[in-house]
Scaffold this active site. Structure first.
Site, mmCIF file in Angstrom:
data_model
loop_
_atom_site.group_PDB
_atom_site.id
_atom_site.type_symbol
_atom_site.label_atom_id
_atom_site.label_comp_id
_atom_site.label_asym_id
_atom_site.label_seq_id
_atom_site.Cartn_x
_atom_site.Cartn_y
_atom_site.Cartn_z
ATOM 1 N N CYS A 112 1.120 0.471 0.900
ATOM 2 C CA CYS A 112 1.860 1.682 1.257
ATOM 3 C C CYS A 112 0.863 2.815 1.512
ATOM 4 C CB CYS A 112 2.838 2.048 0.140
ATOM 5 S SG CYS A 112 2.039 2.786 -1.294
ATOM 6 N N CYS B 102 -1.162 3.854 -1.644
ATOM 7 C CA CYS B 102 -2.230 2.915 -2.000
ATOM 8 C C CYS B 102 -3.381 2.979 -0.999
ATOM 9 C CB CYS B 102 -1.661 1.504 -2.095
ATOM 10 S SG CYS B 102 -0.527 1.298 -3.483
ATOM 11 N N HIS C 259 1.862 0.634 -8.486
ATOM 12 C CA HIS C 259 1.756 -0.408 -7.466
ATOM 13 C C HIS C 259 0.605 -1.354 -7.800
ATOM 14 C CE1 HIS C 259 3.998 1.851 -4.015
ATOM 15 N NE2 HIS C 259 4.563 2.077 -5.200
ATOM 16 N N GLU D 61 -1.866 -2.479 -6.007
ATOM 17 C CA GLU D 61 -3.183 -2.026 -5.560
ATOM 18 C C GLU D 61 -3.724 -0.931 -6.470
ATOM 19 O OE1 GLU D 61 -0.769 -3.033 -1.789
ATOM 20 O OE2 GLU D 61 -0.403 -2.170 -3.761
#
Length: 157
Positions: free
Chosen positions: A83, A86, A53, A55
């Site tokens: 999410c 993260c 992801h 992040e």
């Protein structure tokens, strides 16, 4: 001093560029002392890694740049609502502040919301669809894993 909107626009630019190159529309920046120290984009499709992801990629780059797993005093700006994975990583890294531009509600019509995961994780563990069990296995004839690690961390006299 740069504003939240300044850094969020940079995260959105990263997300747009990533999307234009076949990636998912997510970007993130890590900021310390009002300067961007690292960026990341969602690379799930390019790497086949479900944890890639924006992040997390930005956190990894920032930690490497500063030479520490602690990002205390850093802020993360994300194009989309982080999410739970993260969010947990940012907490574990000591990130002090998070801002995001697009909400889960904004992403839902496009299949880009993690609201259902947040809902699932809010349930007691026994009621979640992913079953998790504690099975206290140990190696025979060996010291305790955690005790051994702690011993190795203690400087010799």
């Amino acid at each position: 001093m740069k504003t939240d909107e300044h850094f969020l626009r940079e995260a959105i630019r990263l997300a747009r560029d990533n999307s234009a190159h076949g990636g998912r529309p997510f970007g993130a920046v890590v900021v310390k002392d009002d300067e961007i120290i690292a960026t990341g984009v969602n690379q799930i499709l390019a790497t086949c890694d479900p944890t890639s992801h924006a992040e997390l990629n930005a956190i990894r780059a920032a930690s490497k740049k500063i030479g520490s797993p602690s990002l205390a005093g850093c802020r993360v700006y994300a194009s989309g609502h982080p999410c739970p994975m993260c969010l947990a990583a940012m907490r574990m890294a000591g990130v002090s502040d998070i801002a995001y531009a697009y909400s889960n509600e904004d992403g839902a019509p496009y299949g880009l919301s993690t609201a259902a995961i947040y809902t699932e994780l809010a349930r007691p563990l026994a009621e979640q669809s992913l079953k998790m069990r504690h099975v206290p296995a140990r190696l025979e004839d060996s010291t305790d894993l955690y005790a051994e690690w702690k011993h190795r961390q203690t400087p010799s006299a």
